[in-house]
Scaffold this active site. Structure first.
Site, PDB file in Angstrom:
ATOM      1  N   GLY A  25       0.841  -1.187   0.000  1.00  4.38           N
ATOM      2  CA  GLY A  25       0.000   0.000   0.000  1.00  4.38           C
ATOM      3  C   GLY A  25       0.877   1.236   0.000  1.00  4.38           C
ATOM      4  O   GLY A  25       2.016   1.209  -0.483  1.00  4.38           O
ATOM      5  N   SER A  57      -2.317  -4.418  -5.936  1.00  2.19           N
ATOM      6  CA  SER A  57      -1.045  -4.183  -5.249  1.00  2.19           C
ATOM      7  C   SER A  57       0.014  -5.186  -5.696  1.00  2.19           C
ATOM      8  O   SER A  57       1.190  -4.840  -5.853  1.00  2.19           O
ATOM      9  CB  SER A  57      -1.239  -4.265  -3.731  1.00  2.19           C
ATOM     10  OG  SER A  57      -2.082  -3.229  -3.282  1.00  2.19           O
ATOM     11  N   GLU A  88      -5.486  -3.809  11.649  1.00 12.31           N
ATOM     12  CA  GLU A  88      -6.551  -4.748  11.984  1.00 12.31           C
ATOM     13  C   GLU A  88      -6.385  -6.115  11.336  1.00 12.31           C
ATOM     14  O   GLU A  88      -6.931  -7.107  11.833  1.00 12.31           O
ATOM     15  CB  GLU A  88      -7.920  -4.156  11.634  1.00 12.31           C
ATOM     16  CG  GLU A  88      -8.124  -3.817  10.166  1.00 12.31           C
ATOM     17  CD  GLU A  88      -7.709  -2.410   9.789  1.00 12.31           C
ATOM     18  OE1 GLU A  88      -8.212  -1.919   8.762  1.00 12.31           O
ATOM     19  OE2 GLU A  88      -6.869  -1.804  10.504  1.00 12.31           O
ATOM     20  N   HIS A 112       4.264   0.917  13.040  1.00 21.46           N
ATOM     21  CA  HIS A 112       3.366   1.385  14.099  1.00 21.46           C
ATOM     22  C   HIS A 112       3.307   0.278  15.132  1.00 21.46           C
ATOM     23  O   HIS A 112       3.259  -0.906  14.788  1.00 21.46           O
ATOM     24  CB  HIS A 112       1.981   1.690  13.536  1.00 21.46           C
ATOM     25  CG  HIS A 112       0.983   2.163  14.554  1.00 21.46           C
ATOM     26  ND1 HIS A 112       1.305   3.069  15.549  1.00 21.46           N
ATOM     27  CD2 HIS A 112      -0.336   1.862  14.732  1.00 21.46           C
ATOM     28  CE1 HIS A 112       0.228   3.313  16.282  1.00 21.46           C
ATOM     29  NE2 HIS A 112      -0.771   2.585  15.808  1.00 21.46           N
TER      30      HIS A 112
END
EC number: 1.1.1.382
Length: 332
Positions: A25, A57, A88, A112
């Protein structure tokens, strides 16, 4: 905090390693291409078929010159497994496709800390766990690299059985040119808690509610919606750009004296101590995992609240008026 730059980091440790970037992404695309252009061996892990069709992608990564593999095969090949999938979906993909391929000496990398911090992913103890987090969206990150500079970033180490986790993480940031701007070292918890708090209370949640309520107050008082949009939404960028360029002090110097006086005299009455207390409550909900549990439950139920909120905002007058206002700035 110390800020690290090019001269503080040696990226030679990556020369004999393969970095498997999971997901292509916005961040996967930007980080993978920056690493590749710096001479690092990169493979992409993606899902080839989505909903019975070719995954765009997967196709784009191939067009960009990468070796593209199913996620489990890429994880097997990578010395560093860099997970850049949405928060998620990470736990299930990790458990089923990535975890079986891990062995001592490998490194798991994130941009993250959500799933590590809240233990949605629990890596084996013999695997390094690191984070390299750019403080910019993927498009800006790639643009800065191509211009010969970079964006600031964060580095964190959660597990270091190999003894070289910090060196690998810093080397990745140098290969992506982030050290040209500056790198801060932090913990997974610091990055995660501050990021979630900022999104909820200031950058996304707080800002959207401030704009929406300001718009509604003017419209309900009888002012034209178009003018309300200009004042409470459109011109937000002008002020934020001034802050971005020179801080709040510089912004105050540039705006009119009338605007500055109103800022100091009225602003604290709108965003006062009671709002600060609400922010503290939101931070506690982040730190104790309550928000994370709520979001995971929402995702498992098919994101009904998220879908309803998107639909409601899409129908709000601020959006319909905004669409017309933005047409005025479109080049003919």
């Amino acid at each position: 905090m110390e800020i690290l730059h090019d001269e503080d980091v040696d990226d030679s440790i990556l020369r004999d390693k393969t970095i498997a970037v999971m997901g292509y992404g916005a961040q996967g695309d930007a980080q993978a291409n920056c690493l590749k252009d710096s001479g690092i061996n990169v493979v992409i892990g993606e899902t080839e078929i989505l909903g019975g069709n070719k995954n765009p992608s997967w196709e784009k990564a191939k067009e960009d010159g990468f070796e593209v593999l199913p996620i489990d095969k890429a994880a097997e090949k990578g010395d560093v497994v860099h997970i850049l999938l949405p928060d998620e979906v990470q736990p299930a993909i990790y458990e089923n496709q990535i975890k079986p391929q891990l062995k001592a000496g490998k490194a798991l990398c994130f941009s993250h800390g959500f799933n590590i911090c809240f233990k949605r992913i629990v890596p084996p103890e013999d695997v390094d766990v690191i984070m390299v987090a750019p403080k910019a969206p993927g498009t800006e990150e790639r643009k800065a690299y191509l211009e010969g500079f970079g964006v600031p970033g964060l580095v964190a180490v959660k597990q270091n059985p190999s003894g070289e986790a910090r060196e690998v993480a810093l080397a990745m940031t140098k290969a992506m040119h982030w050290t040209k701007a500056g790198i801060l070292e932090c913990t997974f918890e610091q990055e995660t808690y501050e990021d979630l708090f900022g999104e909820q209370c200031v950058l996304c949640g707080g800002l959207v509610e401030l704009m929406r309520n300001g718009f509604e107050v003017l419209v309900e008082a009888g002012y034209p919606p178009e003018m309300a949009y200009f004042e409470c939404v459109h011109e937000m960028k002008l002020i934020v750009d001034l802050v971005w360029q020179g801080g709040i002090k510089r912004m105050a110097e540039v705006i009119s004296n009338t605007a500055e006086y109103g800022m100091w005299a009225v602003g604290h009455q709108i965003i006062g101590p009671e709002v600060k207390e609400k922010m503290k409550e939101a931070l506690k909900r982040v730190e104790n995992g309550e928000f994370a549990n709520e979001w995971v439950d929402e995702y498992k139920r098919g994101i009904p609240f998220l879908k309803a909120s998107r639909e409601k905002m899409g129908e709000h007058q601020v959006e319909t008026v905004g669409a017309e206002i933005r047409k005025l700035f479109a080049q003919k």
